[in-house]
Scaffold this motif. Structure first.
Motif, PDB file in Angstrom:
ATOM      1  N   LEU A 196       4.404  24.823 -13.812  1.00 27.85           N
ATOM      2  CA  LEU A 196       4.193  24.081 -12.574  1.00 27.85           C
ATOM      3  C   LEU A 196       3.975  22.632 -12.987  1.00 27.85           C
ATOM      4  CD1 LEU A 196       3.854  24.427  -9.492  1.00 27.85           C
ATOM      5  CD2 LEU A 196       1.397  24.588  -9.866  1.00 27.85           C
ATOM      6  N   VAL A 197       4.936  21.774 -12.655  1.00 23.31           N
ATOM      7  CA  VAL A 197       4.855  20.359 -13.039  1.00 23.31           C
ATOM      8  C   VAL A 197       4.276  19.572 -11.870  1.00 23.31           C
ATOM      9  CG1 VAL A 197       6.113  18.348 -13.862  1.00 23.31           C
ATOM     10  CG2 VAL A 197       6.849  20.641 -14.563  1.00 23.31           C
ATOM     11  N   LYS A 198       3.186  18.868 -12.123  1.00 21.15           N
ATOM     12  CA  LYS A 198       2.491  18.121 -11.074  1.00 21.15           C
ATOM     13  C   LYS A 198       2.812  16.635 -11.203  1.00 21.15           C
ATOM     14  CE  LYS A 198      -1.304  21.446 -10.727  1.00 21.15           C
ATOM     15  NZ  LYS A 198      -2.759  21.603 -10.537  1.00 21.15           N
ATOM     16  N   PHE A 199       3.389  16.085 -10.152  1.00 22.61           N
ATOM     17  CA  PHE A 199       3.747  14.677 -10.152  1.00 22.61           C
ATOM     18  C   PHE A 199       2.594  13.846  -9.582  1.00 22.61           C
ATOM     19  CE2 PHE A 199       7.800  17.081  -9.493  1.00 22.61           C
ATOM     20  CZ  PHE A 199       8.259  16.931 -10.790  1.00 22.61           C
ATOM     21  N   THR A 200       2.756  12.536  -9.555  1.00 21.47           N
ATOM     22  CA  THR A 200       1.657  11.659  -9.144  1.00 21.47           C
ATOM     23  C   THR A 200       2.099  10.732  -8.013  1.00 21.47           C
ATOM     24  OG1 THR A 200       2.246   9.988 -10.782  1.00 21.47           O
ATOM     25  CG2 THR A 200       0.660  11.677 -11.463  1.00 21.47           C
ATOM     26  N   SER A 201       1.152   9.986  -7.494  1.00 19.88           N
ATOM     27  CA  SER A 201       1.425   8.996  -6.447  1.00 19.88           C
ATOM     28  C   SER A 201       0.242   8.049  -6.364  1.00 19.88           C
ATOM     29  CB  SER A 201       1.632   9.676  -5.093  1.00 19.88           C
ATOM     30  OG  SER A 201       1.605   8.730  -4.043  1.00 19.88           O
ATOM     31  N   SER A 202       0.520   6.808  -6.000  1.00 17.60           N
ATOM     32  CA  SER A 202      -0.566   5.835  -5.820  1.00 17.60           C
ATOM     33  C   SER A 202      -1.440   6.229  -4.635  1.00 17.60           C
ATOM     34  CB  SER A 202       0.014   4.435  -5.595  1.00 17.60           C
ATOM     35  OG  SER A 202       0.867   4.423  -4.456  1.00 17.60           O
ATOM     36  N   GLN A 203      -0.944   7.130  -3.769  1.00 17.48           N
ATOM     37  CA  GLN A 203      -1.700   7.541  -2.593  1.00 17.48           C
ATOM     38  C   GLN A 203      -2.712   8.646  -2.889  1.00 17.48           C
ATOM     39  OE1 GLN A 203       0.613   8.272   0.961  1.00 17.48           O
ATOM     40  NE2 GLN A 203       2.220   6.869   0.324  1.00 17.48           N
ATOM     41  N   LEU A 204      -2.630   9.255  -4.052  1.00 12.94           N
ATOM     42  CA  LEU A 204      -3.578  10.305  -4.419  1.00 12.94           C
ATOM     43  C   LEU A 204      -4.918   9.701  -4.828  1.00 12.94           C
ATOM     44  CD1 LEU A 204      -1.112  12.505  -6.491  1.00 12.94           C
ATOM     45  CD2 LEU A 204      -2.089  13.087  -4.256  1.00 12.94           C
ATOM     46  N   ALA A 205      -5.963  10.510  -4.739  1.00 12.26           N
ATOM     47  CA  ALA A 205      -7.324  10.008  -4.999  1.00 12.26           C
ATOM     48  C   ALA A 205      -7.450   9.339  -6.360  1.00 12.26           C
ATOM     49  CB  ALA A 205      -8.317  11.161  -4.876  1.00 12.26           C
ATOM     50  N   LEU A 206      -6.841   9.923  -7.386  1.00  9.96           N
ATOM     51  CA  LEU A 206      -6.885   9.348  -8.731  1.00  9.96           C
ATOM     52  C   LEU A 206      -5.572   8.667  -9.101  1.00  9.96           C
ATOM     53  CD1 LEU A 206      -8.804  12.264 -10.480  1.00  9.96           C
ATOM     54  CD2 LEU A 206      -9.692   9.975 -10.042  1.00  9.96           C
ATOM     55  N   GLY A 207      -4.756   8.386  -8.070  1.00  8.36           N
ATOM     56  CA  GLY A 207      -3.512   7.651  -8.274  1.00  8.36           C
ATOM     57  C   GLY A 207      -2.613   8.314  -9.300  1.00  8.36           C
ATOM     58  N   HIS A 208      -2.076   7.497 -10.185  1.00  7.55           N
ATOM     59  CA  HIS A 208      -1.156   8.011 -11.205  1.00  7.55           C
ATOM     60  C   HIS A 208      -1.891   8.615 -12.404  1.00  7.55           C
ATOM     61  CE1 HIS A 208       2.404   6.755  -9.144  1.00  7.55           C
ATOM     62  NE2 HIS A 208       1.973   5.518  -9.033  1.00  7.55           N
ATOM     63  N   GLU A 209      -3.223   8.697 -12.317  1.00 11.69           N
ATOM     64  CA  GLU A 209      -3.997   9.330 -13.398  1.00 11.69           C
ATOM     65  C   GLU A 209      -4.424  10.750 -13.045  1.00 11.69           C
ATOM     66  OE1 GLU A 209      -6.306   6.343 -16.046  1.00 11.69           O
ATOM     67  OE2 GLU A 209      -6.877   5.909 -13.980  1.00 11.69           O
TER      68      GLU A 209
END
Length: 430
Positions: A196-209
């Motif tokens: 399961l590959v989890k991508f990121t977004s600046s809109q997420l709570a921890l952003g791209h981290e």
């Protein structure tokens, strides 16, 4: 496109040798959705949902809530959040409003792409196979991020086929091959493993981290002697804004000795206990009890207690009922699924989604002693030993996060809050 509603579905189960058997049939009318076990399955296998399904040939009507009119065992095959968003895009493209789509329609659309061992026939005409073997993780990740950020409405068929898992974050169920982290497929092939590959977004709570922080928490949990899935970090393209994406090895599927893909039946606490994941509806007291009963092991209750302590001291307050699961093998034996979806996740009201014998935060010493008894510890000192081990593991956050490349300012922010929660609950330590 002419689209007909789904009124009947066969439920199939994939076994450890890769073969499939009929479990039973789902049928829908105005009263709701009914399920009936297959005679052969009753004679040779075990109940999919011991707390809520009768293991006999009776016709069983599902409850109206909390699983959109389905039995919990089958509702677990449906996605929420991200997977639902992708599915709704496909229905809209076929000029079908999502509000007109039933849960049975959605099971038909999922077909054999659900987490766990269950699959559903016939498969919806809206489900298109994607046989491309020339996919890259970067291509799918960038498109997932664009959809999540609202930058595009276009959906690659491969992303739909890879997006049937739960949770709100953009992600994909992919098969990765060895050290070649760029190659991926939505179907199993020689030498590939399911992730399961989890991508990121600046809109997420921890952003791209997000991925880096979750990797830090997985590292801490393993150090706390908690069973966690295997994982690895994949290089993300610079245009994504992230440095790494987290790939977590799926624990519901595995390659057997013949090189075929076997499956475990996966059942969430949400489906097993009819606990609505959208609201605080679960308590660690019943979760610990259910673990001991289902797994027929006092040790299972103690393992759940250890995970509870980890969530408390690590500020993982998004511990709702879909973030707990159990695995059943072909012989009907149940085990706790590895500890998953764990990360720094404080809630707006600083309360856990799963309560501590009625308390959403700062459980008292008396409450925790009650939970320790429920978890089959022979005395409080034995439970305190577990608490100390977990707290010591969490104290390694700075070291783990630095090694994985989390930014210093993010480490400081999380460390400060971890110290606060330690001070609030340190009376539980020996």
């Amino acid at each position: 496109m002419s689209y007909e509603k789904v009124n009947k579905l066969e439920v199939w189960r994939t076994l450890s040798d890769g073969s499939s058997i009929v479990v039973g049939e789902l049928a829908q009318n105005k009263q709701g959705v009914y399920f009936q076990y297959n005679d052969n399955y009753l004679d040779n296998f075990s109940n999919l949902s011991p707390f809520n399904l009768s293991f006999d040939f009776t016709l069983q009507l599902s409850p109206k809530k909390p699983h959109n009119g389905l039995h919990g065992a089958f509702s677990d095959s449906l996605p929420d959040g991200w997977g639902l968003l992708l599915m709704d895009r496909i229905f809209r493209q076929a000029e079908i409003l999502p509000i007109q789509v039933t849960a049975m329609d959605r099971l038909s659309f999922i077909g054999d792409r659900a987490m766990g061992a269950l699959s559903f026939l016939p498969v919806s005409i809206l489900h298109h196979q994607d046989d491309s073997q020339n996919l890259t993780v970067a291509e799918l990740g960038l498109q997932a991020q664009a959809i999540f950020d609202g930058q595009t409405s276009e959906v690659l068929q491969a992303l739909v086929n890879a997006g049937s898992s739960g949770g709100a974050r953009p992600k994909a169920q992919l098969y990765l091959k060895g050290s070649d982290n760029n190659y991926c497929s939505t179907k199993a092939s020689d030498g590939s493993e399911a992730y399961l590959v989890k991508f990121t977004s600046s809109q997420l709570a921890l952003g791209h981290e997000e991925g880096l922080c979750e990797a830090s928490y997985l590292t801490m949990a393993k150090r706390a002697d908690i069973d966690v899935p295997k994982w690895k970090l994949l290089d993300a393209p610079k245009s994504s804004g992230a440095t790494k994406w987290l790939a977590v090895k799926r624990f519901d599927t595995y390659l057997n000795k013949n090189g075929k893909e076997g499956r475990f039946h996966l059942h969430s606490a949400c489906g097993l206990l009819d606990a609505d994941y959208r609201m605080p509806s679960l308590d660690y007291e019943e979760l610990i009890k259910a673990s001991s009963l289902l797994c027929r092991s006092p040790a299972a209750g103690q393992k759940m207690f250890r995970r509870m302590i980890f969530n408390l001291f690590s500020l993982n307050q998004d511990d709702h009922s879909k973030n707990w699961a159990f695995l059943q093998n072909d012989h009907g034996e149940w085990h706790l699924a590895p500890f998953y979806d764990i990360t720094f996740s404080p809630s707006p009201y600083n309360e856990h989604a799963t309560a501590f014998a009625g308390f959403g935060k700062k459980p008292s010493l008396k409450v925790m002693q009650k939970l320790a008894i429920q978890a089959n510890f022979s005395n409080w000192k034995q439970a305190q030993h577990v608490i100390n081990e977990v707290v010591e593991a969490i104290s390694s956050f700075n070291m783990s996060a630095q090694r994985l490349g989390v930014k210093p300012e993010t480490i400081r922010l999380i460390s400060k809050q971890l110290e606060n929660v330690y001070q609030e609950n340190k009376t539980l330590l020996a």
